[in-house]
Design a protein around this motif. Structure first.
Motif, short mmCIF file in Angstrom:
data_model
loop_
_atom_site.label_atom_id
_atom_site.label_comp_id
_atom_site.label_asym_id
_atom_site.label_seq_id
_atom_site.Cartn_x
_atom_site.Cartn_y
_atom_site.Cartn_z
N UNK A 1 0.81 -1.23 0.00
CA UNK A 1 0.00 0.00 0.00
C UNK A 1 0.84 1.27 0.00
N UNK A 2 2.12 1.16 0.39
CA UNK A 2 2.96 2.34 0.50
C UNK A 2 2.74 3.13 1.77
N UNK A 3 1.84 2.68 2.61
CA UNK A 3 1.53 3.39 3.85
C UNK A 3 2.73 3.34 4.80
N UNK A 4 3.02 4.47 5.45
CA UNK A 4 4.11 4.55 6.41
C UNK A 4 3.55 4.57 7.83
N UNK A 5 4.35 4.02 8.75
CA UNK A 5 3.94 3.99 10.16
C UNK A 5 5.19 3.98 11.02
N UNK A 6 4.98 4.13 12.32
CA UNK A 6 6.09 4.10 13.28
C UNK A 6 5.82 3.05 14.33
N UNK A 7 6.89 2.42 14.77
CA UNK A 7 6.78 1.40 15.81
C UNK A 7 7.83 1.68 16.88
N UNK A 8 7.41 1.84 18.11
CA UNK A 8 8.34 2.08 19.21
C UNK A 8 9.08 0.79 19.56
N UNK A 9 10.38 0.91 19.81
CA UNK A 9 11.17 -0.24 20.26
C UNK A 9 12.46 0.28 20.88
N UNK A 10 13.13 -0.59 21.63
CA UNK A 10 14.39 -0.23 22.26
C UNK A 10 15.59 -0.83 21.54
N UNK A 11 15.34 -1.78 20.65
CA UNK A 11 16.44 -2.44 19.95
C UNK A 11 15.97 -2.96 18.61
N UNK A 12 16.89 -2.96 17.65
CA UNK A 12 16.64 -3.52 16.33
C UNK A 12 17.72 -4.55 16.04
N UNK A 13 17.32 -5.80 15.86
CA UNK A 13 18.26 -6.86 15.53
C UNK A 13 18.10 -7.18 14.04
N UNK A 14 19.17 -6.98 13.29
CA UNK A 14 19.15 -7.19 11.84
C UNK A 14 19.65 -8.60 11.55
N UNK A 15 18.79 -9.41 10.91
CA UNK A 15 19.12 -10.81 10.63
C UNK A 15 18.78 -11.14 9.19
N UNK A 16 19.47 -10.45 8.28
CA UNK A 16 19.21 -10.66 6.85
C UNK A 16 20.36 -11.38 6.16
N UNK A 17 21.23 -11.99 6.97
CA UNK A 17 22.26 -12.85 6.39
C UNK A 17 23.67 -12.33 6.56
N UNK A 18 24.61 -13.17 6.18
CA UNK A 18 26.03 -12.86 6.21
C UNK A 18 26.64 -13.13 4.83
N UNK A 19 27.71 -12.45 4.53
CA UNK A 19 28.44 -12.68 3.29
C UNK A 19 29.85 -13.12 3.64
N UNK A 20 30.21 -14.39 3.38
CA UNK A 20 31.57 -14.85 3.70
C UNK A 20 32.60 -14.13 2.84
N UNK A 21 33.73 -13.78 3.45
CA UNK A 21 34.79 -13.05 2.75
C UNK A 21 35.72 -14.03 2.05
N UNK A 22 35.22 -14.64 0.98
CA UNK A 22 35.97 -15.70 0.32
C UNK A 22 36.13 -15.49 -1.18
#
Length: 361
Positions: free
Chosen positions: A278-299
């Protein structure tokens, strides 16, 4: 004729690389450890307090832990070069059936060796949104196991849709007052059993077709600054000032850092969200954001040297650290997509050193 000064060279530092250097140095192999040009010590140099590494009941600063490992390796004769390896070339075998390897660094130096240990780790994938970098270590984290404890009874956001994200979210329900997992699509990459567990957990809310567009911050009052600083001590990165000083200099700048800690620190207060349908924007209160979208090996530098999986992780033979290339071993987060802990990387570094020692002998 090839000149081999170091019979084994370790590429990358961090717990895996330094532990391999300790074992090989103690065995008399005089290893060379090419640590990386920018951040020797791996991801732990961007970590403040480490509370789950055995032997430190009061915790230890990540850079201090890496400095201790380095000094221990140096004590046993390991040598260090702060540079990046850009390529590894296989050389003809000399007087036997075992090949030699030529490593070329970004400065153009070349080193020949009989065995190589790859311990280059991996890099966390980031959201790339406003607020993420400046709040890293002040509510933004990439490791629930490391930092979940510091957000007891507070609302937490997790970003991601795979098994790792769900594992992090479920783990964080032990600490947070609530956990909201945000995913950009309407279906999850995670296994169905993980999704079912999440849906059955009353503290966990799943929000789909939504992305985080910004991470919001607030500032503590001076009276509460010390408490907030203590609370986020275990996060995944030091402040920009501390990082600029470098891990090895932290102890020498204790007075300066103590003064800086008196300043009211910024911390996460919420996220800005956008619905992808919908493109609608909103806000969510929080004290922490844990980003878990993966890792890239340095190889990438080893793409033509050893077999890797589709995501770039180096493949090893069973429970060993042997790769598809004779005399090349791999350890730490460039192999391990599951655990990614300092202690497990150190253990794998030990195994790589013992595997390399057996090969060379």
């Amino acid at each position: 004729m090839f000149h081999v000064k170091h019979r084994v060279i370790i590429i990358g530092s961090g717990p895996a690389g330094y532990t391999a250097a300790i074992y090989l140095g103690r065995a008399g192999f005089n290893p060379l450890l090419i640590t990386g040009a920018l951040a020797p010590g791996g991801q732990l140099v961007n970590t403040t307090e480490v509370e789950n590494f055995p032997g430190f009941p009061e915790g230890i600063m990540g850079p201090d832990l890496m400095d201790r490992m380095k000094e221990q390796a140096k004590r046993f004769g390991a040598e260090f070069l702060a540079d990046d390896v850009v390529s590894v070339e296989v050389l003809p075998a000399q007087g036997g059936d075992k090949p030699l390897y030529r490593l070329t660094t970004s400065d153009g130096e070349q080193f020949d060796t009989a065995a190589v240990i790859v311990a280059t780790g991996s890099n966390v994938r980031k959201l790339g949104v406003p607020g993420e970098e400046e709040l890293s270590g002040h509510g933004v984290s990439y490791c629930a196991t490391c930092d979940g404890f510091f957000f007891r009874n507070k609302p937490i956001v997790v970003v991601g849709g795979g098994d790792s994200a769900f594992e992090e979210a479920l783990f964080l329900t032990r600490f947070g007052s609530s956990v909201t997992l945000i995913h950009r699509r309407d279906t999850f990459r995670a296994s169905q059993i993980m999704v079912d567990r999440a849906k059955a957990n009353p503290k966990l809310t799943l929000v789909t077709n939504t992305i985080v567009t910004a991470i919001e911050s607030g500032t503590d009052s001076p009276a509460s600054a010390d408490a907030a600083q203590s609370e986020t001590a275990g996060s995944n990165a030091v402040s920009p000032v501390a990082n600029a000083l470098g891990g090895g200099l932290l102890a020498n700048h204790a007075g300066l850092l103590a003064g800086l800690s008196k300043q009211p620190p910024k911390h996460v207060t919420g996220v800005t969200l956008r619905n992808t349908v919908t493109g609608e924007e909103s806000n969510l209160d929080c004290a922490a954001v844990f980003v878990a979208i993966g890792h890239t090996p340095a190889t990438d530098f080893a793409a033509d040297l050893v077999e890797r999986d589709d995501d770039g992780y180096i493949l090893v033979d069973g429970g060993s650290t042997r790769t598809s290339a004779l005399g090349v071993f791999a350890a730490g987060d460039c192999v391990d997509r599951t655990y990614r802990q300092a202690i497990s990387a150190a253990g794998m570094g030990c195994r790589a050193a013992l595997d390399a020692q057996a090969y060379l002998e």
